[in-house]
Design a protein around this motif. Structure first.
Motif, PDB file in Angstrom:
ATOM      1  N   GLU A  69       3.823 126.600  32.699  1.00 36.13           N
ATOM      2  CA  GLU A  69       4.306 128.108  32.285  1.00 36.13           C
ATOM      3  C   GLU A  69       3.468 129.353  32.771  1.00 36.13           C
ATOM      4  OE1 GLU A  69       5.958 127.430  28.064  1.00 36.13           O
ATOM      5  OE2 GLU A  69       3.859 126.550  28.356  1.00 36.13           O
ATOM      6  N   ALA A  87       3.363 131.166  42.686  1.00 35.30           N
ATOM      7  CA  ALA A  87       3.523 131.219  41.305  1.00 35.30           C
ATOM      8  C   ALA A  87       4.592 132.369  41.144  1.00 35.30           C
ATOM      9  CB  ALA A  87       2.052 131.602  40.674  1.00 35.30           C
ATOM     10  N   LYS A  92       5.840 132.579  37.312  1.00 34.70           N
ATOM     11  CA  LYS A  92       4.769 131.861  36.434  1.00 34.70           C
ATOM     12  C   LYS A  92       3.744 133.121  36.341  1.00 34.70           C
ATOM     13  CE  LYS A  92       7.059 128.134  36.264  1.00 34.70           C
ATOM     14  NZ  LYS A  92       6.576 126.846  36.729  1.00 34.70           N
TER      15      LYS A  92
END
Length: 344
Positions: A69, A87, A92
Motif C-alpha cells: 500500500e 510507486a 502508492k
C-alpha cells in the motif's frame, strides 16, 4: 481508517535493512509485505530473516504488488527516481531516503509524477525526529534563545563511507544535505545565498569533496555554516550549534555512553562509532510517524515539493565544487557570478 499499512521496501542495504527490520517488528501499525533489491541474494536473505512474504529484484514488481500500500525507497541514490516513478504509477504513497534525487531535473520529474498520481512523497530527514534535535527545535519555538540567527553544523565520519568514495554521490549530496535541511528547519527560513568550497585531503580513492565547507545566507539575514569531513578517524562526530539573540543551543556529543575512565594517565571515554548507533532511534520514530500519517491521510512534514528550494540550493553546492566557489540564485537556479570556461 485501516488498522495496519502494508509496506514494501526497495533497497535492503544497510539503511534499507534497518528500515525493513523496524517495519517488521518496531513500527506498531505497519506490515512489511515485500522487499526488493537489485541483488537477488540480498533481497532473498532479508525476506527470509524477517519473514517477509514476497521479494523481488525490481521496483516496478514491488510497487505492482497489491499487498503493498506504500513504498519505502532506500536504494542507491542513483536509483531513487526509478522507485518514485514506479510507486507513482501504481498510486502508492512514498517515503524516500535522502537525497530525493541526484539532480534538479530528476527532482522535477519525481515531484511531477507524485503530483499527477495524487500520492504523497516524504523525504527521509531523520534528524527532525531525533530526540535531541526535536528538543532543540522546541526550545527555539519557546523563545528560549531569542531569535535564532546562526546554525553551525559539523558532520565527520569515522571512516570513509561508500558514498564518499570516487564512485559515490559525494559529501554535498550525502552528508551535508542533512545540515542544509536542519538549518532551514531551525531558522524557519529559506536560503538566498550559498558559498561552497571543497578539497581532497584523503588522497586517491576519495572524491574531490572529502572535506567541504558551505556557508548559507537566509532571507531574513540568518547565517549557517556546514562542515563535512569524510574520515576524521576518532568518531562519528555529528554536532550542531544554534545561536540566538538571547542564548545558544548545543546538540550532539562525542560520547556514546556516560561512562568515563579516570586513571593517572588521564580521563578517557568511548565515542559514537556509527551513524546507526547515533540515529537508530530517530529512524524508528520517523517511520512510525510516516505510517501513522499515511494511514490517517495527513500531509508529510518534509515533502518533495517542499524541498524544491532546498534541492535548488543543494545543486548550487555541487556546481560550487566544480568552480571552487559560487554564489547561487535559488530562484533562477543560475549562478549569480560568471563561470567562464567552466562546464559543471
Amino acid at each position: 481508517m485501516a488498522e495496519r499499512l502494508g509496506v514494501g521496501v526497495i533497497g535492503v542495504g544497510t539503511i534499507g535493512r534497518q528500515h525493513a527490520a523496524n517495519l517488521a517488528s518496531l513500527v506498531p501499525r505497519a506490515r512489511l509485505v515485500a522487499v526488493a533489491d537489485a541483488n537477488p541474494e540480498a533481497a532473498q536473505r532479508v525476506a527470509a530473516e524477517l519473514a517477509v512474504p514476497a521479494w523481488s529484484t525490481s521496483a516496478e514488481e514491488l510497487a505492482a504488488n497489491p499487498d503493498v500500500e506504500a513504498v519505502v525507497i532506500a536504494s542507491s541514490h542513483f536509483a531513487h527516481l526509478e522507485g518514485i516513478l514506479a510507486a507513482a504509477r501504481h498510486k502508492k504513497d512514498v517515503f524516500c531516503e535522502k537525497p530525493m534525487t541526484i539532480s534538479l531535473e530528476q527532482a522535477d520529474q519525481a515531484i511531477a509524477a507524485v503530483t499527477e498520481a495524487r500520492v504523497r512523497l516524504q523525504v527521509g530527514f531523520m534528524r527532525r525526529y531525533d530526540p535531541a534535535y526535536v528538543a532543540a527545535k522546541r526550545q527555539i519555538e519557546a523563545g528560549s534563545i531569542g531569535s535564532p540567527v546562526l546554525v553551525k553544523a559539523t558532520h565527520r565520519n569515522l571512516s570513509v563511507p561508500p558514498s564518499l568514495t570516487s564512485g559515490g554521490a559525494g559529501a554535498f549530496v550525502d552528508s551535508a544535505v542533512h545540515d542544509y535541511d536542519n538549518a532551514r528547519w531551525f531558522l524557519d527560513d529559506e536560503v538566498v545565498e550559498v558559498h561552497a568550497v571543497a578539497a581532497n585531503v584523503l588522497g586517491p580513492g576519495c572524491r574531490p569533496d572529502d572535506l567541504s565547507l558551505t556557508t548559507l545566507r537566509f532571507a531574513r539575514g540568518g547565517l549557517a555554516t556546514v562542515e563535512t569531513y569524510a574520515a576524521c578517524g576518532y568518531a562519528y562526530d555529528v554536532r550542531t550549534e544554534i545561536a540566538g539573540t538571547a542564548g545558544t543551543l548545543f546538540v550532539g556529543q562525542l560520547r556514546q555512553t556516560g561512562c568515563e575512565l579516570a586513571t593517572a594517565a588521564g580521563v578517557a571515554h568511548d565515542t559514537v562509532r556509527h551513524w546507526l548507533a547515533r540515529f537508530g532511534e530517530a529512524y524508528q520514530i520517523e517511520l512510525t510517524d510516516w505510517v501513522r500519517r499515511t494511514l490517517a491521510g495527513e500531509p508529510s512534514p518534509v515533502t518533495g515539493a517542499g524541498l524544491d528550494t532546498a534541492m535548488t540550493t543543494l545543486y548550487g553546492y555541487v556546481l560550487g565544487l566544480a568552480i571552487g566557489e559560487t554564489l547561487w540564485d535559488t530562484t533562477s537556479r543560475e549562478p549569480l557570478q560568471p563561470t567562464d570556461g567552466v562546464d559543471p
